[in-house]
Every structure is written in C-alpha cells, then in structure tokens.
Design a protein around this motif. Structure first.
Motif, PDB file in Angstrom:
ATOM      1  N   ASP A   1       0.818  -1.218   0.000  1.00  0.00           N
ATOM      2  CA  ASP A   1       0.000   0.000   0.000  1.00  0.00           C
ATOM      3  C   ASP A   1       0.850   1.265   0.000  1.00  0.00           C
ATOM      4  O   ASP A   1       0.324   2.376   0.106  1.00  0.00           O
ATOM      5  CB  ASP A   1      -0.940   0.011   1.202  1.00  0.00           C
ATOM      6  CG  ASP A   1      -0.191  -0.021   2.535  1.00  0.00           C
ATOM      7  OD1 ASP A   1       1.053  -0.159   2.522  1.00  0.00           O
ATOM      8  OD2 ASP A   1      -0.854   0.076   3.586  1.00  0.00           O
ATOM      9  N   ALA A   2       2.159   1.114  -0.083  1.00  0.00           N
ATOM     10  CA  ALA A   2       3.114   2.233  -0.100  1.00  0.00           C
ATOM     11  C   ALA A   2       3.125   3.037   1.195  1.00  0.00           C
ATOM     12  O   ALA A   2       3.679   4.135   1.238  1.00  0.00           O
ATOM     13  CB  ALA A   2       2.853   3.163  -1.288  1.00  0.00           C
ATOM     14  N   SER A   3       2.557   2.493   2.268  1.00  0.00           N
ATOM     15  CA  SER A   3       2.495   3.243   3.524  1.00  0.00           C
ATOM     16  C   SER A   3       3.879   3.534   4.089  1.00  0.00           C
ATOM     17  O   SER A   3       4.079   4.546   4.770  1.00  0.00           O
ATOM     18  CB  SER A   3       1.668   2.474   4.557  1.00  0.00           C
ATOM     19  OG  SER A   3       2.233   1.200   4.809  1.00  0.00           O
TER      20      SER A   3
ATOM     21  N   THR B   1       6.384   4.541   2.529  1.00  0.00           N
ATOM     22  CA  THR B   1       7.092   5.567   1.762  1.00  0.00           C
ATOM     23  C   THR B   1       6.761   6.974   2.245  1.00  0.00           C
ATOM     24  O   THR B   1       7.334   7.946   1.736  1.00  0.00           O
ATOM     25  CB  THR B   1       6.741   5.476   0.267  1.00  0.00           C
ATOM     26  OG1 THR B   1       5.348   5.787   0.087  1.00  0.00           O
ATOM     27  CG2 THR B   1       7.033   4.085  -0.281  1.00  0.00           C
TER      28      THR B   1
ATOM     29  N   TYR C   1       0.110  10.740  -0.152  1.00  0.00           N
ATOM     30  CA  TYR C   1      -1.256  10.677  -0.676  1.00  0.00           C
ATOM     31  C   TYR C   1      -1.928  12.039  -0.548  1.00  0.00           C
ATOM     32  O   TYR C   1      -2.549  12.534  -1.494  1.00  0.00           O
ATOM     33  CB  TYR C   1      -2.056   9.606   0.055  1.00  0.00           C
ATOM     34  CG  TYR C   1      -1.741   8.202  -0.407  1.00  0.00           C
ATOM     35  CD1 TYR C   1      -2.248   7.720  -1.607  1.00  0.00           C
ATOM     36  CD2 TYR C   1      -0.936   7.362   0.348  1.00  0.00           C
ATOM     37  CE1 TYR C   1      -1.956   6.443  -2.047  1.00  0.00           C
ATOM     38  CE2 TYR C   1      -0.632   6.077  -0.078  1.00  0.00           C
ATOM     39  CZ  TYR C   1      -1.147   5.625  -1.276  1.00  0.00           C
ATOM     40  OH  TYR C   1      -0.839   4.363  -1.705  1.00  0.00           O
TER      41      TYR C   1
ATOM     42  N   SER D   1       1.208   6.631  -4.859  1.00  0.00           N
ATOM     43  CA  SER D   1       2.187   5.542  -4.756  1.00  0.00           C
ATOM     44  C   SER D   1       3.119   5.487  -5.965  1.00  0.00           C
ATOM     45  O   SER D   1       3.919   4.568  -6.078  1.00  0.00           O
ATOM     46  CB  SER D   1       1.464   4.198  -4.605  1.00  0.00           C
ATOM     47  OG  SER D   1       0.664   3.939  -5.743  1.00  0.00           O
ATOM     48  N   ARG D   2       3.053   6.456  -6.859  1.00  0.00           N
ATOM     49  CA  ARG D   2       3.964   6.501  -8.011  1.00  0.00           C
ATOM     50  C   ARG D   2       5.171   7.369  -7.635  1.00  0.00           C
ATOM     51  O   ARG D   2       5.362   8.473  -8.143  1.00  0.00           O
ATOM     52  CB  ARG D   2       3.250   7.056  -9.238  1.00  0.00           C
ATOM     53  CG  ARG D   2       2.010   6.261  -9.686  1.00  0.00           C
ATOM     54  CD  ARG D   2       2.410   4.915 -10.240  1.00  0.00           C
ATOM     55  NE  ARG D   2       1.256   4.128 -10.644  1.00  0.00           N
ATOM     56  CZ  ARG D   2       0.743   4.115 -11.880  1.00  0.00           C
ATOM     57  NH1 ARG D   2       1.292   4.859 -12.828  1.00  0.00           N
ATOM     58  NH2 ARG D   2      -0.299   3.354 -12.174  1.00  0.00           N
ATOM     59  N   THR D   3       5.972   6.841  -6.709  1.00  0.00           N
ATOM     60  CA  THR D   3       7.091   7.595  -6.177  1.00  0.00           C
ATOM     61  C   THR D   3       8.343   6.728  -6.130  1.00  0.00           C
ATOM     62  O   THR D   3       8.273   5.507  -6.274  1.00  0.00           O
ATOM     63  CB  THR D   3       6.794   8.115  -4.767  1.00  0.00           C
ATOM     64  OG1 THR D   3       6.595   7.008  -3.879  1.00  0.00           O
ATOM     65  CG2 THR D   3       5.549   9.002  -4.759  1.00  0.00           C
TER      66      THR D   3
ATOM     67  N   ALA E   1       8.446   2.913  -4.804  1.00  0.00           N
ATOM     68  CA  ALA E   1       7.300   2.421  -4.046  1.00  0.00           C
ATOM     69  C   ALA E   1       6.836   1.117  -4.677  1.00  0.00           C
ATOM     70  O   ALA E   1       6.787   0.985  -5.910  1.00  0.00           O
ATOM     71  CB  ALA E   1       6.172   3.455  -4.056  1.00  0.00           C
TER      72      ALA E   1
ATOM     73  N   PRO F   1       3.980  -0.458  -5.265  1.00  0.00           N
ATOM     74  CA  PRO F   1       2.961  -0.497  -6.322  1.00  0.00           C
ATOM     75  C   PRO F   1       3.480   0.008  -7.669  1.00  0.00           C
ATOM     76  O   PRO F   1       3.072  -0.507  -8.721  1.00  0.00           O
ATOM     77  CB  PRO F   1       1.855   0.415  -5.779  1.00  0.00           C
ATOM     78  CG  PRO F   1       2.030   0.381  -4.299  1.00  0.00           C
ATOM     79  CD  PRO F   1       3.510   0.317  -4.095  1.00  0.00           C
TER      80      PRO F   1
END
Length: 266
Positions: free
Chosen positions: A52-54, A56, A67, A73-75, A142, A144
């Motif tokens: 879930d990219a949490s 990051t 967010y 999440s495109r990082t 990340a 995702p």
C-alpha cells in the motif's frame, strides 16, 4: 529496501542486475547485448514501502503524506548520484524494465512514471555500499509503482529511464513551518521540471526580493522576520521557468499553514 531473496534463481537475477554499467550508463556494458534506446539511460530498481506504499510516507524531500500531497504511490527514492543533495526532489522519471539486459523479471511493454520523493542511502555493510552506492544510478521505488514493470519475486531488476515533465493537478503549494526569524517553506505539487533551482520571498512591507536557501529536500528557508506578513514568492525551476506568486500568503498567517496557489508551471 526490497526484501532480499535467497533462492538460486533470484541470486542469478541479482547478479545480472549488478552487471549493469553504472559510471556512464550511455556506454554499452560488457554484459549488455545492445545499447539503451536513444534518450534512455540505464539503472536498476528495487522496491520498498509495502503493497500500500504506507512505508514511503515522509522521506528526505519533506513532502510528508504523499497521498495527501497528491503524489500517491507513483514515487521513488533516488541513489546519491541521482538525488543530488535534494536538488532532484520533485523530478519525474519514466521507467521501464530493461528486457534486453535481462527479461527474466520484466513485465513487457509497460512503463511507469514516478516522482522523486526520497533518498536511498548507501548501505556500507554491503560491498561498495550496495545497490544505492554513491556512484550507481538506482531507483528504490514504491512497491505499487515497481510492480507495474517488474515481477515481485525478482527483487532487483535492470531498468532504463528518462526524465520527463511532471503533470500536476492544481497550482503550486507552499507550506510554512519554523518560527520567528526562521521560515521553512516546503514547495510541492510542482509541474514541468518538478524540481526547484532557486526561490525568493518578498514581504508586503518591502519592495525587495530576498533570496532563500535550500534547507533540505524541497524545503527552503529565510532568516528574516516575516511572521504574519503578506508574502509573495518567486520560484525558478530547473528548466529555467520563473513564476511570481504575488501575495499568495495572506496577512495574519500562522506556522503550519499550507497555501494552494492558482499558478502552475507548464
């Protein structure tokens, strides 16, 4: 960082990725069957932060909740040579898995565009500092975003990448933290080049633009007393564009305020 796999097949994949040229990625490495396509450079990529990219959130650029800031999440985190002491914060990169170097863990025919929001430091417990050593181009993406182009069990994949203009919704945002005589301004949601070259501030009781200095990441500071004054910012991004955000901060503001402007770079 991505989890380390210990199976023989994954160790083989890691060996292939480590063979990618690092000092001058436009030069064909001995292990590469052909040069990268024109305009693309070679690197490799791992992932972190969970599905879930949490993991990051925050990061060395100072954007905080990615967010809430619109980065989602495109990082990616960047290795030292790409991060450039924070000057690359906010830049956007189009990345594809390099099937010509090693197709084993690549998803074919897809790319993903990510924003630089963090720093991937060297790990000096590993030989030469590991994947994110000081001279090696590396993206720690990340999860995702990474899974758009790579197969999860690969862990580390060779990639090709290029800088691309950033596309943002809405205007540039300014978040002011700090205290009297120390104004720390986070600049976020920057389109086009994405990264900032220089920044100035002007108070409503002055006609002079005062230069600001990069403090860390995408945070710039001024040591003048500006508390509660109406403020304007002049921002120049790394492609040379300059915008003036006239009276963007209203009088009576308090530390912690975030202002969304109506202006954006193009």
């Amino acid at each position: 960082m991505a989890p380390v796999r210990v199976s023989a097949v994954v160790l083989l994949a890691l060996g292939c990725a480590l063979a990618v040229a690092t000092a001058d990625v436009t030069t064909t490495a001995p292990s590469s069957p052909s040069p990268a396509p024109t305009g693309w450079l070679r690197a490799d990529a791992t992932f972190y932060g969970g599905a879930d990219a949490s993991g990051t959130m925050g990061g060395a650029c100072g954007y905080g909740n990615l967010y809430a800031q619109g980065y989602g999440s495109r990082t990616t985190a960047l290795s030292t040579v790409l991060f450039n002491d924070g000057a690359s914060c906010g830049q956007c990169y189009k990345i594809a898995c390099d099937r010509k170097t090693d197709p084993t863990w690549c998803k074919p025919g897809v790319t993903v565009t990510v924003t630089a929001t963090n720093f991937c430091p060297p790990n000096w417990e590993l030989p030469n500092g590991g994947w994110c050593n000081t001279t090696r181009p590396h993206f720690d993406m990340a999860q995702p975003a990474w899974e758009k182009i790579g197969v999860y069990s690969g862990g580390n994949i060779p990639v090709i990448y290029q800088r691309v203009p950033c596309v943002r919704r809405g205007g540039v945002r300014f978040t002011i933290n700090g205290h009297d005589y120390f104004n720390l301004v986070l600049v976020s949601n920057v389109a086009a080049a994405g990264s900032i070259k220089s920044m100035e501030v002007k108070a409503s009781d002055s006609n002079d633009w005062m230069p600001m200095a990069r403090n860390w990441g995408a945070n710039w500071h001024s040591l003048s007393y500006l508390t509660g004054k109406m403020l304007s910012f002049r921002v120049t991004i790394t492609d040379g564009q300059t915008l003036e955000f006239t009276n963007v901060v209203p009088p009576g503001w308090t530390f912690g305020i975030t202002i969304a402007s109506n202006l954006q770079f193009n």
